[in-house]
Each structure stands twice: as structure tokens, then as C-alpha cells.
Design an enzyme around this catalytic site. Structure first.
Site, mmCIF file in Angstrom:
data_model
loop_
_atom_site.group_PDB
_atom_site.id
_atom_site.type_symbol
_atom_site.label_atom_id
_atom_site.label_comp_id
_atom_site.label_asym_id
_atom_site.label_seq_id
_atom_site.Cartn_x
_atom_site.Cartn_y
_atom_site.Cartn_z
ATOM 1 N N VAL A 80 3.734 -5.289 -6.271
ATOM 2 C CA VAL A 80 3.772 -4.342 -5.153
ATOM 3 C C VAL A 80 5.172 -3.829 -4.856
ATOM 4 O O VAL A 80 5.333 -2.935 -4.021
ATOM 5 C CB VAL A 80 3.170 -4.954 -3.867
ATOM 6 C CG1 VAL A 80 1.706 -5.256 -4.040
ATOM 7 C CG2 VAL A 80 3.951 -6.180 -3.417
ATOM 8 N N LEU A 84 1.622 1.426 -5.703
ATOM 9 C CA LEU A 84 0.314 1.071 -6.247
ATOM 10 C C LEU A 84 -0.119 2.119 -7.263
ATOM 11 O O LEU A 84 0.105 3.318 -7.044
ATOM 12 C CB LEU A 84 -0.716 0.946 -5.123
ATOM 13 C CG LEU A 84 -0.827 -0.438 -4.463
ATOM 14 C CD1 LEU A 84 0.484 -0.855 -3.820
ATOM 15 C CD2 LEU A 84 -1.948 -0.458 -3.431
ATOM 16 N N LEU A 97 -1.633 -9.262 1.121
ATOM 17 C CA LEU A 97 -1.321 -10.691 1.074
ATOM 18 C C LEU A 97 -0.231 -10.980 0.049
ATOM 19 O O LEU A 97 0.031 -12.138 -0.284
ATOM 20 C CB LEU A 97 -2.572 -11.501 0.713
ATOM 21 C CG LEU A 97 -3.561 -11.864 1.823
ATOM 22 C CD1 LEU A 97 -4.165 -10.626 2.475
ATOM 23 C CD2 LEU A 97 -4.680 -12.743 1.275
ATOM 24 N N ASN A 123 5.228 0.055 0.279
ATOM 25 C CA ASN A 123 4.372 0.655 -0.735
ATOM 26 C C ASN A 123 2.900 0.563 -0.354
ATOM 27 O O ASN A 123 2.114 1.490 -0.608
ATOM 28 C CB ASN A 123 4.603 -0.020 -2.089
ATOM 29 C CG ASN A 123 5.898 0.414 -2.743
ATOM 30 O OD1 ASN A 123 6.333 1.557 -2.575
ATOM 31 N ND2 ASN A 123 6.530 -0.485 -3.486
ATOM 32 N N ALA A 138 -0.760 -9.616 6.262
ATOM 33 C CA ALA A 138 -0.791 -11.070 6.410
ATOM 34 C C ALA A 138 0.591 -11.534 6.839
ATOM 35 O O ALA A 138 1.496 -11.668 6.024
ATOM 36 C CB ALA A 138 -1.202 -11.730 5.097
ATOM 37 N N TYR A 169 11.863 -15.649 4.210
ATOM 38 C CA TYR A 169 10.434 -15.521 4.509
ATOM 39 C C TYR A 169 10.205 -15.252 5.992
ATOM 40 O O TYR A 169 9.498 -14.305 6.359
ATOM 41 C CB TYR A 169 9.718 -16.795 4.093
ATOM 42 C CG TYR A 169 8.219 -16.751 4.241
ATOM 43 C CD1 TYR A 169 7.442 -15.973 3.389
ATOM 44 C CD2 TYR A 169 7.573 -17.508 5.218
ATOM 45 C CE1 TYR A 169 6.058 -15.938 3.515
ATOM 46 C CE2 TYR A 169 6.195 -17.483 5.340
ATOM 47 C CZ TYR A 169 5.441 -16.699 4.492
ATOM 48 O OH TYR A 169 4.071 -16.669 4.620
ATOM 49 N N LYS A 173 8.978 -11.591 7.121
ATOM 50 C CA LYS A 173 7.685 -11.345 7.746
ATOM 51 C C LYS A 173 7.846 -10.706 9.125
ATOM 52 O O LYS A 173 7.007 -9.885 9.543
ATOM 53 C CB LYS A 173 6.898 -12.656 7.852
ATOM 54 C CG LYS A 173 6.367 -13.182 6.527
ATOM 55 C CD LYS A 173 5.280 -12.279 5.951
ATOM 56 C CE LYS A 173 4.589 -12.922 4.765
ATOM 57 N NZ LYS A 173 3.476 -12.089 4.235
ATOM 58 N N GLN A 186 3.944 6.136 13.960
ATOM 59 C CA GLN A 186 4.480 7.384 13.424
ATOM 60 C C GLN A 186 3.450 8.166 12.609
ATOM 61 O O GLN A 186 3.444 9.402 12.621
ATOM 62 C CB GLN A 186 5.695 7.080 12.546
ATOM 63 C CG GLN A 186 6.465 8.295 12.052
ATOM 64 C CD GLN A 186 7.789 7.887 11.417
ATOM 65 O OE1 GLN A 186 8.548 7.120 12.003
ATOM 66 N NE2 GLN A 186 8.034 8.388 10.233
#
Length: 360
Positions: A80, A84, A97, A123, A138, A169, A173, A186
């Protein structure tokens, strides 16, 4: 707009009011991982077409191999960090995820972990905007850091070290939540954010370093069980089927469910108590040994699930003993994870043995 994108316009137009009986085109990034594979199975079982995207850094093709029997499932090897693929069908929903989630994995390349949380999430959002899809991020209970408020509510801003070994991490997140929220404001894309608390169950990776998998494997191997610190730190463990139910309900929710939602089991247990339970359930002779507590390891962790309960009608249903029984049986079946001289037949607690059934 391509014919592929036009083909799913009708499904997208039903989103207000949610005609849940109609099959949808759904993308799950990180879909070959522990949580992703269970989510893919649930969605296929409901009759949807699922595209599973994974770069197999922590996910495994074996986790979704059974789903290949369905002509509504497609496994795509892709990272990712890149957009895609254009050739994929238009999606009605995207579950993001894609990110290593255990310390041993996300700390192995912290720079890449942080970038996945930023560029990877972007993305996914761009694709959701192009397709007119709704998208779920997630997130994690780690955004609360070592919390000063207990239990943790969604309006608590957390106590996170921005420059520690877990920051790639935790802060990654947190940034992803900001990105998803601002992108929604937006662009008008419908976004949902789930904050995941400790989850366990079959298909956890043996080498992920999580407390449940570590304890079970050490017990099955007849090794001493390693506890970091005194074992008084607490966690709240949610069985994977309960978590996936929360995912699906959150994705289907209306505009009244805005902002992050905690999904986890509010039953709190110390790490030391968990070790004793697993020793008893496996019939192991393991002793407990203590090691220094890792930097920034949270002392207490328990979700306040009031929002999930009132807005989604969700609550965990699988008791810890039942979920651990299924998880122990899973790891006991992985003969390659046990040294031959150390294998023994575990003594299981009485609990239901069946796995969730996937109907194609």
C-alpha cells in the site's frame, strides 16, 4: 468513469439507509494477516466479493488459502506504499488493516512503519475517493500510550512518548487518525475509525511476540513462561470473532457514528494471571520467569466500550476460557512450531471446539 466503476454505482447509492442485503465489492488491505484473514472470511461468508491486498511482510497466503475456493475472492500481492492497482474493480468499502501491528514487527523497520501509517493510509483514502467508497481505518489502543485515565475513553488524548521505541507505531496511528478525519472533512469520503484493543485467536503468528501467543507456545513447548516486569500490568483480551463483528457493524453504521470507536473486551486481567490460566489449560509444567519491563510498556489497558455498545449495539460475547481453548488448539496443531522432543498433548479446558464456518 470505467464500466467497472459504473457497475457498482447502484450499490454505492444504497449506502444511505444501507441496503445490507446487496453484495458489495470490498477491499481488505493487510487481508492475509491475522485480523484481515478473519475479516475476509466473514465478508465472503456474507456473500460479498472481496479483494485481499497484502505484501506478505507479516501476512501469509496460507491464512486465506481456503477462501480461494470462492470465485468471489481475489488475493493480490501489493504494497500500500504504492497506489492501489488501477486494474482492480471499483470498491464499495475498503478496510485498511495494512500495517505491522506487533512490537517485534513494527520495530524491525520503524521508519517504514511510520511511512505505512502515513503514505499507505493516504493511498487508501485516494482510492476510496475515486471509487466513492466508504473506508475504515484500523487504529489501535496504542494511541493512548501509557494511559493516565482508566478505562480509556475515545475522548482521552493519550500519554504517548513521541521519541521512544514504540513511537513509530503509536504516533503513526495517531497521525493516520488525523489524516482520515481531515480527509473526510475535506473530501466528503465516509470514514470510520476503530481503535483495536488486545485481540487473540487462531491464525496469530507464532513469532509476533504478543503475550497470548508467547505464553501458549512456551507452555506447549514445556519452556518457562517469560513475563516482563512483575506481571501486574493489565490487559483486556478480545476474541477475534467478537472484534470482526465490531468491524462489520462499524462499517455499516450511519453518520451518527462519528469519530473513533473502541472495540475490545472490557474484562481486565493481569499478565501474571493470564500466564497461570494458560499453564492450567495446557497442563504444562512451565515455571514463570521475569525479565525487565520494555520501555513505554503500558501499565494498564482496558477499553471503555460505551460508544460501541450504545451506537453499534456491540459487546464481546466469547469468554476468555473459550477463546483461549480455541487458540491453544490452533497452536497445538502447528507441529512445526514445537521442537519434536518437547511436544506433548495439552490438557484443554472444556469449551466449544468448533471454528467459525465459512460458506461460499
Amino acid at each position: 468513469m470505467s464500466p467497472q466503476h459504473k457497475a457498482t454505482r447502484l450499490v454505492r447509492q444504497t449506502r444511505t439507509g444501507r441496503r445490507t442485503d446487496m453484495p458489495k465489492s470490498i477491499c481488505v488491505t493487510g487481508g492475509a494477516g491475522f485480523l484481515g484473514s478473519h475479516l475476509c472470511a466473514r465478508l465472503i461468508g456474507e456473500g460479498h466479493r472481496v479483494t485481499c491486498i497484502d505484501n506478505f511482510h507479516t501476512g501469509r497466503p496460507a491464512n486465506v488459502a481456503a477462501l480461494a475456493r470462492s470465485n468471489r475472492f481475489e488475493l493480490v500481492e501489493h504494497d500500500v506504499m504504492d497506489a492501489l492497482p488501477e486494474h482492480l474493480p471499483a470498491f464499495d468499502e475498503i478496510y485498511n488493516l495494512a500495517c505491522p501491528a506487533s512490537p517485534v514487527h513494527y520495530q524491525s523497520d520503524p521508519v517504514r512503519t511510520a511511512l505505512i501509517c502515513a503514505e499507505g493510509a493516504a493511498n487508501v483514502l485516494y482510492r476510496a475517493q475515486r471509487d466513492g467508497a466508504r473506508v475504515m481505518q484500523a487504529s489501535t489502543s496504542e494511541i493512548y500510550g501509557d494511559p493516565e485515565i482508566h478505562p480509556q475513553r475515545e475522548d482521552y488524548c493519550g500519554n504517548v512518548n513521541t521519541v521512544g521505541p514504540r513511537s513509530c507505531y503509536d504516533e503513526g496511528k495517531r497521525f493516520a487518525e488525523t489524516l482520515f478525519t481531515d480527509f473526510a472533512r475535506q473530501s466528503g469520503v465516509v470514514v470510520k475509525i476503530v481503535r483495536i484493543f488486545n485481540t487473540y485467536g487462531p491464525r496469530m503468528q507464532p513469532d509476533d511476540g504478543r503475550v497470548v501467543s508467547n505464553f501458549i507456545l512456551q507452555a506447549l513447548r514445556g519452556e518457562d513462561i517469560t513475563i516482563y516486569g512483575e506481571g501486574q500490568q493489565t490487559r483486556s483480551f478480545c476474541y477475534v470473532d467478537d472484534l470482526i463483528e465490531g468491524f462489520v457493524r462499524l462499517m455499516a453504521s450511519g453518520p451518527e457514528v462519528d469519530g473513533p470507536v473502541n472495540i475490545g473486551n472490557p474484562t481486565e486481567i493481569t499478565v501474571g494471571e493470564l500466564a497461570q490460566i494458560i499453564i492450567e489449560m495446557t497442563g504444562a509444567s512451565s515455571k514463570i520467569v521475569h525479565r525487565p519491563l520494555p520501555v513505554d510498556d503500558p501499565r494498564r489497558r482496558r477499553p471503555d466500550i460505551t460508544r460501541a455498545s450504545t451506537l453499534l449495539g456491540w459487546a464481546p460475547r466469547v469468554p476468555l476460557a473459550e477463546g483461549l481453548d480455541k487458540t491453544i488448539r490452533y497452536f497445538a496443531s502447528l507441529n512445526q512450531t514445537l521442537a519434536p522432543a518437547q511436544r506433548h498433548e495439552p490438557v484443554f479446558a472444556a469449551a466449544a471446539r468448533s471454528e467459525p464456518i465459512v460458506r461460499f
